[in-house]
Design a protein around this motif. Structure first.
Motif, PDB file in Angstrom:
ATOM      1  N   LEU A  95       0.827  -1.212   0.000  1.00 21.11           N
ATOM      2  CA  LEU A  95       0.000   0.000   0.000  1.00 21.11           C
ATOM      3  C   LEU A  95       0.859   1.258   0.000  1.00 21.11           C
ATOM      4  CD1 LEU A  95      -2.829  -1.003   2.505  1.00 21.11           C
ATOM      5  CD2 LEU A  95      -3.169  -0.309   0.139  1.00 21.11           C
ATOM      6  N   SER A  96       1.984   1.213   0.713  1.00 19.38           N
ATOM      7  CA  SER A  96       2.860   2.387   0.784  1.00 19.38           C
ATOM      8  C   SER A  96       3.580   2.643  -0.538  1.00 19.38           C
ATOM      9  CB  SER A  96       3.878   2.219   1.917  1.00 19.38           C
ATOM     10  OG  SER A  96       4.810   1.193   1.602  1.00 19.38           O
ATOM     11  N   ILE A  97       3.726   1.595  -1.348  1.00 20.06           N
ATOM     12  CA  ILE A  97       4.414   1.699  -2.639  1.00 20.06           C
ATOM     13  C   ILE A  97       3.436   2.001  -3.769  1.00 20.06           C
ATOM     14  CG2 ILE A  97       5.675   0.334  -4.378  1.00 20.06           C
ATOM     15  CD1 ILE A  97       6.942  -1.198  -2.023  1.00 20.06           C
ATOM     16  N   ALA A  98       2.232   1.472  -3.670  1.00 16.52           N
ATOM     17  CA  ALA A  98       1.253   1.533  -4.758  1.00 16.52           C
ATOM     18  C   ALA A  98       0.959   2.964  -5.190  1.00 16.52           C
ATOM     19  CB  ALA A  98      -0.042   0.843  -4.329  1.00 16.52           C
ATOM     20  N   THR A  99       0.843   3.147  -6.495  1.00 20.18           N
ATOM     21  CA  THR A  99       0.535   4.474  -7.046  1.00 20.18           C
ATOM     22  C   THR A  99      -0.835   4.512  -7.712  1.00 20.18           C
ATOM     23  OG1 THR A  99       1.609   3.965  -9.164  1.00 20.18           O
ATOM     24  CG2 THR A  99       2.990   4.946  -7.432  1.00 20.18           C
ATOM     25  N   GLY A 100      -1.577   3.401  -7.650  1.00 22.64           N
ATOM     26  CA  GLY A 100      -2.889   3.338  -8.281  1.00 22.64           C
ATOM     27  C   GLY A 100      -3.960   4.079  -7.494  1.00 22.64           C
ATOM     28  N   GLU A 101      -5.020   4.466  -8.189  1.00 22.66           N
ATOM     29  CA  GLU A 101      -6.177   5.090  -7.548  1.00 22.66           C
ATOM     30  C   GLU A 101      -7.020   4.031  -6.838  1.00 22.66           C
ATOM     31  OE1 GLU A 101     -10.213   7.579  -8.818  1.00 22.66           O
ATOM     32  OE2 GLU A 101      -8.527   7.483 -10.225  1.00 22.66           O
ATOM     33  N   TYR A 102      -6.944   2.796  -7.341  1.00 27.01           N
ATOM     34  CA  TYR A 102      -7.661   1.654  -6.765  1.00 27.01           C
ATOM     35  C   TYR A 102      -6.660   0.589  -6.329  1.00 27.01           C
ATOM     36  CZ  TYR A 102     -12.023   3.437  -8.846  1.00 27.01           C
ATOM     37  OH  TYR A 102     -13.109   4.194  -9.189  1.00 27.01           O
ATOM     38  N   ILE A 103      -7.038  -0.151  -5.282  1.00 27.96           N
ATOM     39  CA  ILE A 103      -6.193  -1.223  -4.747  1.00 27.96           C
ATOM     40  C   ILE A 103      -6.926  -2.560  -4.833  1.00 27.96           C
ATOM     41  CG2 ILE A 103      -5.021  -2.139  -2.700  1.00 27.96           C
ATOM     42  CD1 ILE A 103      -3.689   0.381  -3.754  1.00 27.96           C
ATOM     43  N   ALA A 104      -6.257  -3.543  -5.425  1.00 26.51           N
ATOM     44  CA  ALA A 104      -6.719  -4.934  -5.376  1.00 26.51           C
ATOM     45  C   ALA A 104      -5.658  -5.740  -4.639  1.00 26.51           C
ATOM     46  CB  ALA A 104      -6.932  -5.478  -6.782  1.00 26.51           C
ATOM     47  N   TRP A 105      -6.092  -6.741  -3.908  1.00 24.46           N
ATOM     48  CA  TRP A 105      -5.171  -7.581  -3.145  1.00 24.46           C
ATOM     49  C   TRP A 105      -5.350  -9.015  -3.637  1.00 24.46           C
ATOM     50  CZ3 TRP A 105      -6.749  -8.832   2.600  1.00 24.46           C
ATOM     51  CH2 TRP A 105      -5.988  -9.906   3.087  1.00 24.46           C
ATOM     52  N   LEU A 106      -4.246  -9.650  -3.975  1.00 18.33           N
ATOM     53  CA  LEU A 106      -4.291 -11.030  -4.466  1.00 18.33           C
ATOM     54  C   LEU A 106      -3.319 -11.896  -3.683  1.00 18.33           C
ATOM     55  CD1 LEU A 106      -5.178 -13.207  -6.492  1.00 18.33           C
ATOM     56  CD2 LEU A 106      -3.444 -12.324  -8.083  1.00 18.33           C
ATOM     57  N   SER A 107      -3.833 -12.883  -2.959  1.00 14.99           N
ATOM     58  CA  SER A 107      -2.957 -13.829  -2.262  1.00 14.99           C
ATOM     59  C   SER A 107      -2.145 -14.616  -3.277  1.00 14.99           C
ATOM     60  CB  SER A 107      -3.788 -14.785  -1.400  1.00 14.99           C
ATOM     61  OG  SER A 107      -4.420 -14.090  -0.354  1.00 14.99           O
ATOM     62  N   SER A 108      -0.935 -14.981  -2.908  1.00 12.90           N
ATOM     63  CA  SER A 108      -0.021 -15.616  -3.865  1.00 12.90           C
ATOM     64  C   SER A 108      -0.436 -17.027  -4.249  1.00 12.90           C
ATOM     65  CB  SER A 108       1.403 -15.629  -3.304  1.00 12.90           C
ATOM     66  OG  SER A 108       1.444 -16.281  -2.049  1.00 12.90           O
ATOM     67  N   ASP A 109      -1.387 -17.623  -3.530  1.00 11.32           N
ATOM     68  CA  ASP A 109      -1.858 -18.962  -3.915  1.00 11.32           C
ATOM     69  C   ASP A 109      -3.212 -18.921  -4.630  1.00 11.32           C
ATOM     70  OD1 ASP A 109      -3.089 -18.192  -1.583  1.00 11.32           O
ATOM     71  OD2 ASP A 109      -2.683 -20.035  -0.478  1.00 11.32           O
ATOM     72  N   ASP A 110      -3.728 -17.715  -4.883  1.00 13.70           N
ATOM     73  CA  ASP A 110      -4.996 -17.557  -5.606  1.00 13.70           C
ATOM     74  C   ASP A 110      -4.723 -16.931  -6.967  1.00 13.70           C
ATOM     75  OD1 ASP A 110      -6.102 -18.462  -3.230  1.00 13.70           O
ATOM     76  OD2 ASP A 110      -6.615 -16.450  -2.528  1.00 13.70           O
ATOM     77  N   TYR A 111      -5.781 -16.783  -7.777  1.00 12.94           N
ATOM     78  CA  TYR A 111      -5.590 -16.033  -9.014  1.00 12.94           C
ATOM     79  C   TYR A 111      -6.892 -15.393  -9.475  1.00 12.94           C
ATOM     80  CZ  TYR A 111      -7.224 -20.178 -11.729  1.00 12.94           C
ATOM     81  OH  TYR A 111      -7.948 -21.238 -12.240  1.00 12.94           O
TER      82      TYR A 111
END
Length: 241
Positions: A73-89
């Motif tokens: 979150l501190s790095i992201a530059t998008g207006e929207y945030i999506a979160w994806l677990s590394s074992d999902d897609y």
């Protein structure tokens, strides 16, 4: 104008991370950045290598999923945030469909349905959560259980700027605490009736391995937030009457 979406993928020793990254990069929606946060992994880091020139990659000391997502979150530059677990897609149209839904409705937060898959990507349970028809039903659901799978959410970054980041105090249920925090502070989670995420059930999944710890954290969260949510719902009804 298509707003930028940041897809944050926290990663810790996960053999499926390449599938997660690939699904993020293969979105039909073009204005995305993929932010992979390596939470001090000691295994499967080689699976990230083929994607390094297409993603934003940061490695940190191991601190748990909340700290990894917060770093994203501190790095992201998008207006929207999506979160994806590394074992999902994600399915390819996940972001494009959800952005369209949100921009048309002019809303800040949304979530969708999802399928449960096995280690070989075979669907075990399609559309496995409740299908909500209104916000009131979402509120009522949280008086009983966690109605939102974090990897189905799409949230404007400004919401996190106002509400703060995920609490590292809840190692396994930081998302549950965040959804409660948002709801009792007036952020409406709108349900989009599509199944756009594949949630993997496997023997090393945290939801399986750490059930006692998970249940303990949930009790603490519910004890604190459910009375606040009941009061919030009560006030909503009185304002409408």
């Amino acid at each position: 104008m298509n707003p930028k979406v940041s897809i944050i993928i926290p990663f810790y020793n996960c053999p499926y991370v390449d599938q997660a990254i690939e699904s993020a990069l293969n979105q039909t929606y073009e204005n995305i950045e993929v932010v992979v946060i390596d939470d001090g992994s000691t295994s499967y880091t080689e699976k990230i290598s083929p994607f390094r020139d297409k993603i934003i990659y940061t490695r940190k000391e191991n601190g748990g999923t909340a700290t990894a997502v917060n770093t994203g979150l501190s790095i992201a530059t998008g207006e929207y945030i999506a979160w994806l677990s590394s074992d999902d897609y994600f399915v390819p149209e996940k972001i494009s469909k959800q952005i369209k839904f949100m921009t048309e409705k002019k809303i800040d937060t949304s979530f969708t349905n999802f399928d449960i898959i096995d280690k070989d990507n075979q669907v075990l349970i399609p559309w496995c959560t409740e299908r909500f028809t209104n916000i009131e039903d979402v509120y009522q659901a949280f008086l009983t259980y966690n109605a939102i799978n974090g990897c189905t959410t799409l949230i404007k970054k400004k919401v996190f700027d106002k509400m703060g980041y995920f609490s590292p105090d809840f190692r396994y249920t930081h998302d549950y605490e965040m959804w409660f925090r948002m709801l009792v502070n007036g952020y409406e989670f709108h349900y989009f009736d599509e199944s756009l995420t594949k949630f993997r059930s496997h023997e090393n999944a945290g939801t399986r391995k750490y059930q006692p710890e998970l249940q303990k954290e949930m009790k603490i969260i519910e004890y604190h937030y459910r009375p606040l949510l009941k009061e919030y719902i009560k006030n909503l009804h009185s304002d409408q009457s």
